[in-house]
Scaffold this active site. Structure first.
Site, PDB file in Angstrom:
ATOM      1  CG  ASN A  98      -0.107   8.206  -4.483  1.00  0.00           C
ATOM      2  OD1 ASN A  98       0.025   7.959  -5.680  1.00  0.00           O
ATOM      3  ND2 ASN A  98       0.584   7.591  -3.541  1.00  0.00           N
TER       4      ASN A  98
ATOM      5  CG  ASP B 151       4.658   4.482  -2.880  1.00  0.00           C
ATOM      6  OD1 ASP B 151       4.069   5.567  -3.026  1.00  0.00           O
ATOM      7  OD2 ASP B 151       4.153   3.374  -3.162  1.00  0.00           O
TER       8      ASP B 151
ATOM      9  N   GLY C  68       0.878  -1.172   0.000  1.00  0.00           N
ATOM     10  CA  GLY C  68       0.000   0.000   0.000  1.00  0.00           C
ATOM     11  C   GLY C  68       0.911   1.215   0.000  1.00  0.00           C
TER      12      GLY C  68
HETATM   13  P1  ADP Z   1       5.250   7.565  -9.253  1.00  0.00           P
HETATM   14  O1  ADP Z   1       5.600   6.172  -8.847  1.00  0.00           O
HETATM   15  O2  ADP Z   1       4.591   8.304  -8.150  1.00  0.00           O
HETATM   16  O3  ADP Z   1       4.547   7.680 -10.573  1.00  0.00           O
HETATM   17  P2  ADP Z   1       7.430   8.862 -10.672  1.00  0.00           P
HETATM   18  O4  ADP Z   1       7.195   8.072 -11.899  1.00  0.00           O
HETATM   19  O5  ADP Z   1       7.251  10.313 -10.820  1.00  0.00           O
HETATM   20  O6  ADP Z   1       6.651   8.320  -9.409  1.00  0.00           O
HETATM   21  O7  ADP Z   1       8.930   8.556 -10.228  1.00  0.00           O
HETATM   22  C1  ADP Z   1       9.451   8.840  -8.958  1.00  0.00           C
HETATM   23  C2  ADP Z   1      10.952   8.886  -9.076  1.00  0.00           C
HETATM   24  O8  ADP Z   1      11.431   7.623  -9.523  1.00  0.00           O
HETATM   25  C3  ADP Z   1      11.454   9.893 -10.095  1.00  0.00           C
HETATM   26  O9  ADP Z   1      11.593  11.184  -9.541  1.00  0.00           O
HETATM   27  C4  ADP Z   1      12.798   9.291 -10.467  1.00  0.00           C
HETATM   28  O10 ADP Z   1      13.768   9.635  -9.506  1.00  0.00           O
HETATM   29  C5  ADP Z   1      12.528   7.794 -10.389  1.00  0.00           C
HETATM   30  N1  ADP Z   1      12.135   7.294 -11.731  1.00  0.00           N
HETATM   31  C6  ADP Z   1      10.908   6.903 -12.124  1.00  0.00           C
HETATM   32  N2  ADP Z   1      10.914   6.482 -13.410  1.00  0.00           N
HETATM   33  C7  ADP Z   1      12.186   6.617 -13.832  1.00  0.00           C
HETATM   34  C8  ADP Z   1      12.875   6.349 -15.071  1.00  0.00           C
HETATM   35  N3  ADP Z   1      12.221   5.877 -16.145  1.00  0.00           N
HETATM   36  N4  ADP Z   1      14.191   6.608 -15.126  1.00  0.00           N
HETATM   37  C9  ADP Z   1      14.870   7.085 -14.064  1.00  0.00           C
HETATM   38  N5  ADP Z   1      14.291   7.358 -12.878  1.00  0.00           N
HETATM   39  C10 ADP Z   1      12.970   7.133 -12.755  1.00  0.00           C
END
Ligand code: ADP
Length: 302
Positions: free
Chosen positions: A165, A258, A29
């Protein structure tokens, strides 16, 4: 200042396919994921606790045992004999994961119903962490009570961190979600959104616009994540952007945000160094997404 990191929300039973027609039971979660990673990132001088409500049954006891096994304190968790924990099932079709949820009557929806308990639990924390999902699952009157309790705890010295979220399907309507998330953000020291959600549900044209909107709502610091793109950290008088290192071999982005939040906050609580905090957040998230599942033990250098 208290050195307790307290996360609040819903931990669910996870049924994940084993690939052999059976399912393996786990627990996850959004706020629990962050607590789990925070325990791994924070020094031993910090405790990590989880606040929710569970049932008075075997699977709830297994959840508590899982939390305790991960070093997460469970003394703030209330047991109810009229409800049990929520559940989700992951299904795989052509390599794509889809999720089915059974959570509409979960015990966690009652986590704010006992106001005295809530005040007491929040009043002991040094850092309180919650999300838009924590708010979404509460009855409307409990949301108000929860925000009041946060306000009181913060006046007493606690820091408050919030990941919006945005999950419109968990809310009665999108307008209520936007209003409640905006109000909550105004009570927080750290607001940690993912731009993809903010674009979809607040129509922010850029990550900077998301930061501006949450600062205008009253947030202390806004940290906008954006997958592989730049992370923005903004306060009233400062704004910096950071490019996460490229990550290869991404297999599952579950819990990227998270885990980022946990490592960022753990570093910031200890050092107050924003550059080191983003580095820690992006470094952990980058390793988590190279593995399948929400909870991945990846703190050892690769
Ligand atoms: P969520 O899981 O909330 O969608 P995000 O996709 O914005 O979160 O990603 C959170 C963090 O994870 C980013 O700020 C980055 O540091 C890392 N991250 C996520 N996707 C990538 C990626 N494709 N390449 C590099 N870092 C990533």
């Amino acid at each position: 200042m208290s050195t307790q990191f307290l996360a609040i929300g819903e931990c669910m039973v996870e049924m994940a396919p084993t690939g052999e027609g059976t399912f393996a039971m786990g627990f996850a979660g959004d706020t629990l994921n962050t607590a789990w990673y925070a325990r791994k990132c924070l020094p031993a001088s910090w405790t990590v606790g989880y606040c929710t409500a569970v049932g008075d049954d075997k699977v709830s006891d297994q959840m508590l045992a899982f939390l305790e096994g991960a070093g997460i304190e469970t003394s703030a968790i209330q047991k109810r004999d009229d409800r049990t924990v929520g559940l989700y099932m992951i299904q795989l079709k052509d390599g794509e994961r889809s999720f089915a949820y059974w959570r509409s009557q979960s015990a966690a929806r009652c986590l704010a119903s006992d106001r005295a308990h809530l005040d007491n639990v929040l009043g002991r924390a040094g850092l309180i962490y919650f999300s838009g999902i924590t708010l979404a699952i509460l009855p409307a009157e409990d949301r108000t009570a929860f925000l009041e309790a946060l306000h009181k705890a913060r006046a007493g010295g606690a820091k408050v961190a919030f990941d919006p979220n945005l999950r419109p399907r968990l809310w009665e309507d999108a307008e209520t979600m936007r209003a409640c998330v905006t109000k909550a953000a105004g009570l927080c020291d750290f607001v940690m959104p993912s731009f993809e959600d903010e674009l979809a549900h607040f129509s922010d044209p850029t990550p900077d616009a998301s930061a501006d909107r949450y600062l205008a709502a009253g947030a202390g610091m806004v940290v906008v994540k954006n997958g592989p793109e730049q992370v923005i950290c903004a306060t009233e008088d400062q704004r910096q952007s950071f490019q996460p290192k490229p990550v290869s071999g991404i297999v599952d982005t579950t819990a990227a945000g998270d885990s980022f939040n946990a490592a960022f906050l753990a570093e910031y609580l200890v050092t107050g160094d924003i550059v080191a905090s983003v580095d820690a957040g992006a470094g952990l998230a980058g390793r988590v997404i190279q593995h399948r599942g929400a909870l991945v033990d990846v703190l050892e250098p690769a």
